[in-house]
Design a protein around this motif. Structure first.
Motif, PDB file in Angstrom:
ATOM      1  N   LYS A   1       0.827  -1.219   0.000  1.00 50.61           N
ATOM      2  CA  LYS A   1       0.000   0.000   0.000  1.00 50.61           C
ATOM      3  C   LYS A   1       0.859   1.265   0.000  1.00 50.61           C
ATOM      4  CE  LYS A   1      -3.704  -2.455   2.330  1.00 50.61           C
ATOM      5  NZ  LYS A   1      -4.313  -2.760   3.656  1.00 50.61           N
ATOM      6  N   ILE A   2       1.981   1.209   0.712  1.00 47.66           N
ATOM      7  CA  ILE A   2       2.885   2.372   0.748  1.00 47.66           C
ATOM      8  C   ILE A   2       3.470   2.642  -0.641  1.00 47.66           C
ATOM      9  CG2 ILE A   2       5.149   3.133   1.583  1.00 47.66           C
ATOM     10  CD1 ILE A   2       4.456   1.772   4.286  1.00 47.66           C
ATOM     11  N   LEU A   3       3.928   1.601  -1.314  1.00 48.44           N
ATOM     12  CA  LEU A   3       4.564   1.811  -2.621  1.00 48.44           C
ATOM     13  C   LEU A   3       3.529   2.165  -3.691  1.00 48.44           C
ATOM     14  CD1 LEU A   3       7.376  -0.894  -2.676  1.00 48.44           C
ATOM     15  CD2 LEU A   3       7.514   1.521  -2.041  1.00 48.44           C
ATOM     16  N   TRP A   4       2.339   1.628  -3.561  1.00 54.62           N
ATOM     17  CA  TRP A   4       1.292   1.949  -4.528  1.00 54.62           C
ATOM     18  C   TRP A   4       0.939   3.432  -4.478  1.00 54.62           C
ATOM     19  CZ3 TRP A   4      -3.787   3.350  -2.908  1.00 54.62           C
ATOM     20  CH2 TRP A   4      -4.665   3.602  -3.965  1.00 54.62           C
ATOM     21  N   LYS A   5       0.952   4.009  -3.283  1.00 55.73           N
ATOM     22  CA  LYS A   5       0.653   5.451  -3.189  1.00 55.73           C
ATOM     23  C   LYS A   5       1.714   6.272  -3.906  1.00 55.73           C
ATOM     24  CE  LYS A   5      -2.169   5.457   0.905  1.00 55.73           C
ATOM     25  NZ  LYS A   5      -1.976   5.123   2.321  1.00 55.73           N
ATOM     26  N   GLU A   6       2.950   5.781  -3.913  1.00 57.08           N
ATOM     27  CA  GLU A   6       4.042   6.514  -4.557  1.00 57.08           C
ATOM     28  C   GLU A   6       4.033   6.332  -6.075  1.00 57.08           C
ATOM     29  OE1 GLU A   6       6.332   8.433  -2.942  1.00 57.08           O
ATOM     30  OE2 GLU A   6       5.265   8.102  -1.056  1.00 57.08           O
ATOM     31  N   CYS A   7       3.792   5.110  -6.527  1.00 60.94           N
ATOM     32  CA  CYS A   7       3.888   4.794  -7.959  1.00 60.94           C
ATOM     33  C   CYS A   7       2.712   3.925  -8.381  1.00 60.94           C
ATOM     34  CB  CYS A   7       5.208   4.083  -8.256  1.00 60.94           C
ATOM     35  SG  CYS A   7       6.635   5.133  -7.955  1.00 60.94           S
ATOM     36  N   PRO A   8       1.561   4.541  -8.570  1.00 59.66           N
ATOM     37  CA  PRO A   8       0.351   3.756  -8.831  1.00 59.66           C
ATOM     38  C   PRO A   8       0.387   2.970 -10.138  1.00 59.66           C
ATOM     39  CG  PRO A   8      -0.080   6.130  -8.982  1.00 59.66           C
ATOM     40  CD  PRO A   8       1.301   5.982  -8.438  1.00 59.66           C
ATOM     41  N   ALA A   9       1.072   3.471 -11.165  1.00 57.78           N
ATOM     42  CA  ALA A   9       1.089   2.711 -12.432  1.00 57.78           C
ATOM     43  C   ALA A   9       1.850   1.397 -12.254  1.00 57.78           C
ATOM     44  CB  ALA A   9       1.726   3.544 -13.550  1.00 57.78           C
ATOM     45  N   VAL A  10       2.946   1.453 -11.515  1.00 58.59           N
ATOM     46  CA  VAL A  10       3.772   0.250 -11.336  1.00 58.59           C
ATOM     47  C   VAL A  10       3.115  -0.744 -10.374  1.00 58.59           C
ATOM     48  CG1 VAL A  10       5.978  -0.613 -10.423  1.00 58.59           C
ATOM     49  CG2 VAL A  10       5.936   1.440 -11.871  1.00 58.59           C
ATOM     50  N   PHE A  11       2.592  -0.243  -9.249  1.00 61.22           N
ATOM     51  CA  PHE A  11       2.095  -1.164  -8.213  1.00 61.22           C
ATOM     52  C   PHE A  11       0.571  -1.363  -8.231  1.00 61.22           C
ATOM     53  CE2 PHE A  11       6.262   0.293  -6.727  1.00 61.22           C
ATOM     54  CZ  PHE A  11       6.882  -0.942  -6.586  1.00 61.22           C
ATOM     55  N   GLY A  12      -0.109  -0.687  -9.170  1.00 63.33           N
ATOM     56  CA  GLY A  12      -1.565  -0.837  -9.270  1.00 63.33           C
ATOM     57  C   GLY A  12      -2.015  -2.278  -9.485  1.00 63.33           C
ATOM     58  N   PRO A  13      -1.431  -2.997 -10.456  1.00 63.36           N
ATOM     59  CA  PRO A  13      -1.878  -4.377 -10.665  1.00 63.36           C
ATOM     60  C   PRO A  13      -1.691  -5.265  -9.426  1.00 63.36           C
ATOM     61  CG  PRO A  13      -0.616  -3.588 -12.559  1.00 63.36           C
ATOM     62  CD  PRO A  13      -0.496  -2.544 -11.500  1.00 63.36           C
ATOM     63  N   ALA A  14      -0.583  -5.107  -8.711  1.00 69.52           N
ATOM     64  CA  ALA A  14      -0.365  -5.919  -7.499  1.00 69.52           C
ATOM     65  C   ALA A  14      -1.397  -5.551  -6.437  1.00 69.52           C
ATOM     66  CB  ALA A  14       1.056  -5.716  -6.965  1.00 69.52           C
ATOM     67  N   LEU A  15      -1.684  -4.270  -6.283  1.00 67.81           N
ATOM     68  CA  LEU A  15      -2.670  -3.854  -5.288  1.00 67.81           C
ATOM     69  C   LEU A  15      -4.048  -4.418  -5.621  1.00 67.81           C
ATOM     70  CD1 LEU A  15      -2.674  -1.719  -2.759  1.00 67.81           C
ATOM     71  CD2 LEU A  15      -4.296  -0.546  -4.257  1.00 67.81           C
ATOM     72  N   ALA A  16      -4.407  -4.327  -6.905  1.00 66.16           N
ATOM     73  CA  ALA A  16      -5.723  -4.842  -7.311  1.00 66.16           C
ATOM     74  C   ALA A  16      -5.820  -6.333  -7.020  1.00 66.16           C
ATOM     75  CB  ALA A  16      -5.939  -4.579  -8.807  1.00 66.16           C
ATOM     76  N   LYS A  17      -4.709  -7.047  -7.155  1.00 64.37           N
ATOM     77  CA  LYS A  17      -4.732  -8.497  -6.940  1.00 64.37           C
ATOM     78  C   LYS A  17      -4.736  -8.853  -5.462  1.00 64.37           C
ATOM     79  CE  LYS A  17      -2.675 -12.795  -8.479  1.00 64.37           C
ATOM     80  NZ  LYS A  17      -1.632 -13.432  -9.309  1.00 64.37           N
ATOM     81  N   TRP A  18      -3.895  -8.192  -4.664  1.00 62.91           N
ATOM     82  CA  TRP A  18      -3.674  -8.644  -3.288  1.00 62.91           C
ATOM     83  C   TRP A  18      -4.453  -7.850  -2.246  1.00 62.91           C
ATOM     84  CZ3 TRP A  18      -2.116 -13.164  -4.045  1.00 62.91           C
ATOM     85  CH2 TRP A  18      -1.168 -13.464  -5.018  1.00 62.91           C
ATOM     86  N   CYS A  19      -4.849  -6.635  -2.578  1.00 66.15           N
ATOM     87  CA  CYS A  19      -5.617  -5.816  -1.623  1.00 66.15           C
ATOM     88  C   CYS A  19      -6.836  -5.271  -2.343  1.00 66.15           C
ATOM     89  CB  CYS A  19      -4.764  -4.669  -1.085  1.00 66.15           C
ATOM     90  SG  CYS A  19      -3.167  -5.152  -0.422  1.00 66.15           S
ATOM     91  N   PRO A  20      -7.725  -6.136  -2.827  1.00 67.01           N
ATOM     92  CA  PRO A  20      -8.828  -5.666  -3.670  1.00 67.01           C
ATOM     93  C   PRO A  20      -9.767  -4.714  -2.938  1.00 67.01           C
ATOM     94  CG  PRO A  20      -9.138  -7.964  -3.042  1.00 67.01           C
ATOM     95  CD  PRO A  20      -7.765  -7.581  -2.600  1.00 67.01           C
ATOM     96  N   GLU A  21      -9.712  -4.718  -1.611  1.00 63.71           N
ATOM     97  CA  GLU A  21     -10.609  -3.853  -0.847  1.00 63.71           C
ATOM     98  C   GLU A  21     -10.183  -2.397  -0.893  1.00 63.71           C
ATOM     99  OE1 GLU A  21      -8.320  -5.782   0.281  1.00 63.71           O
ATOM    100  OE2 GLU A  21      -7.167  -4.657   1.762  1.00 63.71           O
ATOM    101  N   GLU A  22      -8.948  -2.133  -1.304  1.00 65.67           N
ATOM    102  CA  GLU A  22      -8.459  -0.736  -1.316  1.00 65.67           C
ATOM    103  C   GLU A  22      -9.110   0.060  -2.457  1.00 65.67           C
ATOM    104  OE1 GLU A  22      -5.892   0.970   0.664  1.00 65.67           O
ATOM    105  OE2 GLU A  22      -6.510  -0.668   2.000  1.00 65.67           O
TER     106      GLU A  22
END
Lengths: 210, 210, 210, 210
Positions: free
Chosen positions: C189-210
């Motif tokens: 979640k910390i890295l996704w806030k910094e670089c959403p294009a790079v970490f967006g797919p991982a966030l969508a997969k592992w933290c779908p509630e965000e």
């Protein structure tokens, strides 16, 4: 100028590699080997199916490639679990000894006469320039500046089985360079004969005709 | 044919890299930062003196190199803590657009007219063959077969500070290729200006004239 | 005995990381950046879709984890593009100074009173044994022999973005240790806030509630 | 509670490893093997003296270690040319089967009765807590939270010879943990018997009494 075909040769492989992989893998769960002729094969399939590829790192194999130097640079881009020793254009001098004052090259796949003529002339001119530079006092590491990308190289590659599978996944694929696919598939067939349980899935995917 | 000089450019570096290294390093002992203007520098010297180089891995820098393609292959042999993106001779076609139907090359150090003439003719013949092959229908990935080793390449290298120090130790040394030493020393000077405590010892060893 | 909650903190990240990734990526094709607000994001999605993950290695981030020492050992198993500095149980002595003669631990998820009681007694007994051993002359590196697996540790992790994505793929997954998933998702979640294009797919997969 | 001594066992090694290293090494210079009984040994000494360690990566060996779990974590910190499979405290349950409802531990070097008593009580209390937690419904991966650092582990390590030499350089040194030095020296003696030319210098440095 000498034109050769690419080739691949097996130099070493972990003895009883598949048994070693099973033995190491069972350490994680402290489990005992099962009886039966195909128990090892089943264990390896289970491991690979579960993506526990790290156990495959306990076995390794060494292959020697004779190939196009430019294409070999895709090979050396692999960085994990893989090691290389390559013929040096800095220290090998192609003007003498067994090289017989000629360079050895690999001809790429071409489809018409004009391509072949142009390639031929370019490579001959490169050879001539190289020999003139050496004669004028250049060291091989300077004269290699004019050597063509298709100069033959020998490269010895040692990798663990997981790294080989990763290598085949990238280098046998349709978007790899055609000359890379050619040698990568030669290598895959060699390793599959040694360890069919480990390399069977890659062979089925990349060389379905086998 | 266009002849260029090698060059190196800084593209990115960890902000406050030396402070980050100290902060990370103190975690091992759970110690507190010391006061004083040169405390960070002293800490880094202590770490490097004790061979605790792993702490230097927390900072990294990205440099872009314009150089001889053959020489660049010594660069990509590094495998740990270092990453590359390189101009592709498979996908870039030198017959059009900004390339203006000519290849760009780096001239190696030569000492007499005969060497230079031979080099010149070899490179011009290679350029002609490449353009004829493309005109006859070759894709760039096939025509590159005749490109000379001295073709210019651009390569972007990101590495952590420990990997850069290892790189300089091999590539600035007297037995490295002369053209490799040239660009490696350019890179070292750039990083030393950014982080003198970390790169000072390498600069003192490899560029004592600075 | 002090019981704490795990936590994750951002210590450093490549400035303008997504722009750097695009700039480096375009070197392969020698292409020019496109105009438009979301051009970088589109480029990164294209790169990731084509599995050209190596370009993501040019950017990196450093995070500090406070967590269970046993669980941290899954962290240090990552070997590529990732670096660690960890609190040392050999050199840190928990009997004095800011540690106040007590050990700090992370309580695992438990569901009944009997589990909690048994855990509590085990950890208290370990603390008592550790302090007695130190008092009897043991060095910390010997006394740590009785420290429980749940002892708190601090670990600083620097990794390039490709290595972080690989890390999240293993450590946020349902078969990872529950306490590993907990801190890995905090980091994502910390890295996704910094670089959403790079970490967006991982966030969508592992933290779908965000 | 069962107390055991650490041990090391050879599981696999590249056949004719030193000959393979010579054969691969000669590819760089395209040179021919010399005749004479000790030609291979001389070649390997020359390679090692020139710091051309990469040629040593073509051979590898697999060893199984029985040791203190905490100490094993120094082992797994090695990241290059080395692979591990370790007994899992998440999946192995010490309350049943061949484990006989007891944990197995490695006793560290202690010098007085008070230390030994304190250690003994701590380890026994940990064992009791672990068994109570399992009885109360904890899974092994939660109950392991109270296992002591000195719990016995088995770890299978495969590494190429260059990585083994690097390993011995760090783990046989006087500042390594005493229990680490103990098993690292056992491993070094085993590999030296197999390949004396490669491991001779390390043995002479770290086990001069042999």
């Amino acid at each position: 100028m000498k034109i050769i075909e690419p080739s691949v040769e097996l130099w070493a492989i972990t003895p009883n590699a598949e048994q070693l992989i099973e033995r190491a893998g069972r350490v994680a769960w402290q489990s005992e080997p099962k009886e039966g002729a195909d128990a090892t094969e089943k264990f390896i399939r289970m491991i690979m199916g579960k993506n526990h590829g790290s156990v495959l790192e306990h076995a390794s194999a060494t292959l020697s490639f004779i190939m196009d130097r430019g294409v070999s640079h895709e090979t050396v881009r692999h960085r994990v679990g893989i090691s290389f020793t390559q013929e040096s254009t800095r220290y090998v001098s192609y003007d003498k000894g067994k090289h017989g004052s000629q360079i050895t090259v690999v001809r790429p796949p071409m489809t018409n006469v004009e391509e072949v003529d142009a390639w031929d002339e370019g490579v001959k001119a490169a050879e001539e320039s190289y020999m003139r530079m050496i004669a004028a006092g250049s060291k091989p590491q300077i004269a290699r500046s004019v050597l063509p990308t298709c100069t033959k190289t020998q490269i010895v590659v040692s990798a663990n089985f997981r790294a080989w599978i990763h290598f085949f996944g990238l280098r046998c694929a349709p978007d790899a360079h055609p000359q890379m696919q050619q040698v990568a598939k030669m290598a895959l067939k060699i390793l599959w004969k040694e360890c069919p349980a480990v390399f069977g899935p890659a062979l089925a995917k990349w060389c379905p005709e086998e």
